[in-house]
Design an enzyme around this catalytic site. Structure first.
Site, short mmCIF file in Angstrom:
data_model
loop_
_atom_site.label_atom_id
_atom_site.label_comp_id
_atom_site.label_asym_id
_atom_site.label_seq_id
_atom_site.Cartn_x
_atom_site.Cartn_y
_atom_site.Cartn_z
N GLU A 458 0.83 -1.22 0.00
CA GLU A 458 0.00 0.00 0.00
C GLU A 458 0.86 1.26 0.00
O GLU A 458 0.62 2.21 0.75
CB GLU A 458 -0.98 -0.01 1.19
CG GLU A 458 -2.08 -1.02 1.00
CD GLU A 458 -3.29 -0.82 1.92
OE1 GLU A 458 -3.37 0.22 2.57
OE2 GLU A 458 -4.11 -1.73 1.96
C1 FAD Z 1 3.08 -9.46 0.44
C2 FAD Z 1 2.69 -8.48 -0.60
C3 FAD Z 1 1.34 -8.28 -0.91
C4 FAD Z 1 0.97 -7.42 -1.94
N1 FAD Z 1 -0.34 -7.36 -2.34
C5 FAD Z 1 -0.65 -6.69 -3.49
C6 FAD Z 1 -1.96 -6.80 -4.08
O1 FAD Z 1 -2.85 -7.45 -3.54
N2 FAD Z 1 -2.18 -6.15 -5.24
C7 FAD Z 1 -1.24 -5.41 -5.86
O2 FAD Z 1 -1.51 -4.86 -6.92
N3 FAD Z 1 0.01 -5.28 -5.34
C8 FAD Z 1 0.33 -5.92 -4.17
N4 FAD Z 1 1.59 -5.81 -3.64
C9 FAD Z 1 2.57 -4.96 -4.29
C10 FAD Z 1 3.02 -3.78 -3.46
O3 FAD Z 1 2.03 -2.79 -3.48
C11 FAD Z 1 4.36 -3.36 -4.04
O4 FAD Z 1 5.31 -4.30 -3.58
C12 FAD Z 1 4.75 -1.99 -3.67
O5 FAD Z 1 3.95 -1.09 -4.39
C13 FAD Z 1 6.22 -1.68 -3.93
O6 FAD Z 1 6.62 -2.07 -5.20
P1 FAD Z 1 7.98 -2.93 -5.39
O7 FAD Z 1 7.95 -4.03 -4.41
O8 FAD Z 1 8.07 -3.27 -6.82
O9 FAD Z 1 9.12 -1.92 -4.97
P2 FAD Z 1 9.83 -0.84 -5.92
O10 FAD Z 1 8.79 -0.03 -6.60
O11 FAD Z 1 10.85 -1.54 -6.74
O12 FAD Z 1 10.54 0.09 -4.88
C14 FAD Z 1 11.85 -0.18 -4.38
C15 FAD Z 1 12.19 0.86 -3.32
O13 FAD Z 1 12.26 2.15 -3.90
C16 FAD Z 1 11.47 3.05 -3.15
N5 FAD Z 1 10.96 4.07 -4.08
C17 FAD Z 1 10.36 3.88 -5.27
N6 FAD Z 1 10.06 5.07 -5.81
C18 FAD Z 1 10.48 6.02 -4.96
C19 FAD Z 1 10.48 7.44 -4.94
N7 FAD Z 1 9.96 8.15 -5.93
N8 FAD Z 1 11.00 8.07 -3.88
C20 FAD Z 1 11.53 7.38 -2.86
N9 FAD Z 1 11.57 6.05 -2.81
C21 FAD Z 1 11.06 5.38 -3.85
C22 FAD Z 1 10.38 2.22 -2.54
O14 FAD Z 1 9.87 2.85 -1.37
C23 FAD Z 1 11.14 0.94 -2.21
O15 FAD Z 1 11.76 1.10 -0.98
C24 FAD Z 1 1.96 -6.65 -2.60
C25 FAD Z 1 3.31 -6.80 -2.23
C26 FAD Z 1 3.67 -7.69 -1.26
C27 FAD Z 1 5.12 -7.85 -0.94
#
Ligand code: FAD
Length: 781
Positions: A458
């Site tokens: 989220e």
């Molecule tokens: C257990 C689990 C359940 C989930 N459930 C769902 C679901 O039901 N439906 C769904 O659609 N998604 C779901 N997600 C996805 C979740 O919303 C994403 O993992 C999340 O949005 C982060 O994306 P990412 O993991 O690809 O991280 P990335 O986008 O690769 O981010 C990597 C890091 O960079 C940081 N970052 C990125 N952009 C910026 C910025 N502009 N400024 C500062 N920091 C930044 C982030 O904070 C993070 O620390 C789930 C994820 C998990 C792990």
């Protein structure tokens, strides 16, 4: 000299005349400024605009204005559960908690038990946000939050399974945007658990930057139920989808294109949300991820050129391309509730069980809660838990008042999950090896393992802090900036100029008065900021300082926007610290409100003092961080001298206060009960938390006997040669020497049996097969 003074007076008079005369001001000042504004302000993309404009501004707007009023804070109705909602928590939630054993879910079943799945469905846990007319429970946000919090004190798989269908997903989107046909078909099925929903947005290539998803659909004709219809051919590759592997109804976000102009003349319609039955031909679903040993269902889904009719779009074909707006508008409610509630639940479990554990566990012949080092960690657990629950309740209350608090939802998501991490980490440190070794008797290790999950989902926390809270909040909550931006981008430049004139000069007035107030409060240490008569006298100082910090924050925010302009978005560290100040002020308001709404409980005062002082320290650190890193150094020096002329007004909570908080959570009484209200506390001593509760009572009941036993021993009346004169068996030795009656010995033996159960740690066969040493059921673990 006289000439210069006269010149200055004349100039000021001329400026006042021009500023007070609207025509002159518009012609000579506002128009040229407006032209510059229109030229330099970057055009906002649709996705940026939709994110910025989504939701409502609530109490955080008052904090942003620099004048939070205690009367207005207290006038916000105190959220209350209805009788039905309380009964549901006391009965259905209690029952489902008893059906689930986290260790068996994790090690034996790799899922919550079938009996619990059935119970959840038949008792409509999936329909908490669905109105009764569609067969749901129609619960308030507060009740929804209380259910999630309680489930989280028992088992994360259970709480996530219930949480997700009630958060942003098919039900929420249907309620707001679904066609009548879609609502009438799906909502009753979702409420009864006949359909299990999931919502798929995240792609391997677009996580945080979700608006960039490459998943796409192309509008085309195709065959559906034996007829040729207008539809779309959709290709997607999603991951991390919670409940994905078991869902029957998949909410899917993708970008929709219409190259042949079948829907109109826009070739790129934008992000679109559809509901796809998981048995629809071409939907690939069912595989699982393994998120930190968590057993809630989570996995990928894929599809290639899957044809689906336009009726699958939530809201029907008219809502094609409206998906991002829909998601942004609905995000606030779920984000305000799900993770703040589940982390508050984990904190309550920690406070309740670890607080008691420190009374049951002795080292150096002393109960460990008496060590200052342990008390310091207990104080963090108590103070943060008090604050987290206050923020949870106040924010759920806002949702119940009809708010969609976009900025507040980001504040509580970030700060409550981060504080939850501190609380559970402290709990783990206190219980030592008992927390490290997993098994049926470990009551905290699984919560510890799950901490990073909520931090990531989220809106991953780094992004939420750096980009969302202030980045979007500054524009959203500021009384004038959004109006200025709208005016600068107005299609009609003359109307835009009028709007700009109003907003810009209002902004100038706002900045000037806040700066003067912030300086005045800085020099007087806020002594002249008179809080309302309704505030508790013991909290009056905090209301005064809240006014002072709020005015200082408004000043810093305006000066940062003015001097850094568009580059503030890239200066994430400054933006994040400004967000921290706003966030701490929101959390402080929540604590003050909780204290007031709960009748100013004297026993809770140490918890409230600790939470508020800690939050003010964080706010002043953030102010100092902004000033220390402000690119314009002379301006930073001036601001520091004016806003904090006597240095920082707060020091960290004192040792005496920390000890008082530690006592509040490690001694029976109202403070401990109110702090952990709503936690699932099993009565069965075979359960780890049940054993701690029983041992805690037994230790307290035998305190007087224990004290006499120690006196007897100190007086040297236990024979040195008695091998039972040790930390485990002293009662036997003292009894043998005549220092205890038979009845007293029996009571100490019963207490020691419970103590031994609490301190027991599981061990297993080398291949980890079979039950652990503590498993009385004899089941394979
Ligand atoms: C257990 C689990 C359940 C989930 N459930 C769902 C679901 O039901 N439906 C769904 O659609 N998604 C779901 N997600 C996805 C979740 O919303 C994403 O993992 C999340 O949005 C982060 O994306 P990412 O993991 O690809 O991280 P990335 O986008 O690769 O981010 C990597 C890091 O960079 C940081 N970052 C990125 N952009 C910026 C910025 N502009 N400024 C500062 N920091 C930044 C982030 O904070 C993070 O620390 C789930 C994820 C998990 C792990």
């Amino acid at each position: 000299m006289t000439f210069l003074l006269i010149l200055l007076i004349l100039l000021l008079a001329a400026a006042a005349f021009v500023l007070s005369n609207r025509d002159l001001r518009t012609r000579h000042l506002s128009r040229p400024l407006y032209q510059v504004f229109r030229r330099i302000l970057p055009r906002m993309s649709d996705t940026e605009r939709e994110a910025l404009e989504a939701g409502t501004v609530w109490w955080e707007g008052e904090l942003f204005r620099g004048r939070p009023s205690a009367r207005a804070l207290h006038a916000i109705p105190a959220p209350r559960l209805s009788g039905d909602e309380q009964a549901f928590l006391d009965n259905e939630v209690e029952t489902v908690c008893a059906l689930v054993n986290d260790w068996q879910v994790t090690r034996r079943d790799q899922d919550i038990p079938a009996e619990a799945w059935d119970y959840i469905k038949t008792h409509r846990f999936f329909g908490m946000i669905i109105p009764k007319e569609y067969g749901g429970l129609g619960f308030s946000a507060l009740a929804h939050s209380a259910v999630v919090a309680k489930l989280s004190t028992r088992c994360s798989a259970l709480s996530v399974t219930v949480m997700v269908p009630n958060s942003l997903g098919p039900a929420e989107l249907l309620l707001h945007y679904g066609t009548d046909e879609q609502k009438n078909h799906y909502l009753p099925r979702l409420a009864r658990g006949e359909d299990i929903p999931a919502f798929a947005l995240t792609s391997p290539w677009a996580g945080s930057d979700a608006a960039a998803i490459p998943d796409h659909g192309v509008v085309c004709k195709g065959e559906w139920q034996g007829r040729e219809v207008l539809g779309m051919r959709v290709t997607w590759d999603k991951r991390y989808i919670t409940l994905g592997p078991v869902c029957t109804l998949l909410g899917l976000a993708f970008r929709l294109y219409d190259p042949d102009g079948l829907l109109g003349d826009a070739p790129d319609l934008g992000i679109t949300c559809a509901l796809v039955p998981s048995d629809h031909p071409g939907v690939e679903i069912g595989r699982r991820h393994f998120p930190l040993d968590a057993m809630f269902m989570n996995g990928p889904t894929r599809g290639r050129d899957v044809f689906m009719p336009l009726d699958f779009i939530i809201g029907g074909p008219d809502m094609a391309g409206q998906g991002w707006r829909m998601l942004m508008e609905c995000l606030a409610a779920g984000r305000s509730i799900s993770l703040p509630s589940s982390y508050t639940g984990m904190a309550k479990l920690t406070a309740r069980a670890v607080g008691a554990y420190t009374v049951v566990r002795d080292q150096f012949r002393t109960r460990i809660h008496k060590f200052e080092g342990v008390a310091e960690a207990l104080a963090r657990i108590g103070g943060h838990t008090y604050l987290m629950d206050a923020a949870r309740v106040m924010t759920a209350g806002a949702v119940d008042l009809g708010e969609k608090p976009a900025v507040v939802s980001a504040i509580v998501k970030y700060h409550v999950t981060e504080r939850g991490r501190i609380v559970v980490n402290d709990g783990m440190d206190i219980i030592g090896g008992k927390g490290i070794c997993l098994g049926p008797q470990n009551f905290l290790g699984r919560a510890y393992q799950q901490l990073p999950v909520g931090i990531t989902v989220e809106g991953a926390n780094i992004l939420t802090r750096s980009l969302i809270i202030f980045g979007q909040g500054a524009i959203r909550c500021h009384p004038y900036v959004l109006d200025e931006m709208h005016a600068a981008q107005a299609a009609d430049p003359e109307q835009g100029l009028q709007d700009f004139d109003r907003a810009f000069w209002g902004h100038v007035r706002h900045t000037t008065t806040n700066a003067l107030r912030a300086v005045g409060h800085g020099f007087t240490n806020a002594l002249l900021a008179r809080p309302d008569t309704t505030v508790a006298p013991e909290m009056a100082r905090y209301y005064r300082q809240m006014t002072r910090f709020s005015a200082a924050f408004a000043t810093l925010a305006d000066i940062s926007m003015l001097t850094l302009g568009g580059s503030l978005k890239r200066r994430e560290s400054i933006s994040a610290r400004l967000g921290d100040i706003l966030s701490q002020l929101y959390l402080i308001s929540a604590v003050l409100k909780r204290y007031q709404d709960e009748g100013r409980q004297a026993a809770d005062a140490p918890l409230a003092h600790w939470a508020i002082q800690d939050a003010f320290c964080r706010a002043q650190d953030a102010c100092a961080g902004v000033l220390a890193n402000f690119p314009n150094r002379p301006l930073a020096w001036v601001l520091r001298a004016l806003l904090f002329p006597w240095g920082r007004p707060f020091t960290a909570p004192s040792d005496a206060l920390s000890m008082a908080v530690a006592d509040a959570i490690s001694q029976p009484g109202g403070a401990r009960d109110r702090l952990t209200r709503g936690a699932y506390v099993p009565r069965d001593p075979a359960e780890p938390v049940g054993a701690i509760e029983a041992a805690f009572s037994a230790v307290l009941d035998t305190q007087a006997i224990e004290a006499r036993m120690r006196e007897f021993e100190k007086a040297g009346r236990v024979p040195a040669a008695d091998p039972r004169a040790n930390v485990r068996d002293m009662a036997e030795a003292v009894h043998a020497a005549g220092g205890l009656t038979d009845d007293e010995l029996q009571r100490l033996r019963a207490r020691n049996a419970l103590r031994d159960r609490v301190i027991a740690v599981d061990d297993f066969a080398p291949d980890f097969q079979g039950p652990s040493n503590t498993d009385t059921t004899g089941e394979r673990s």
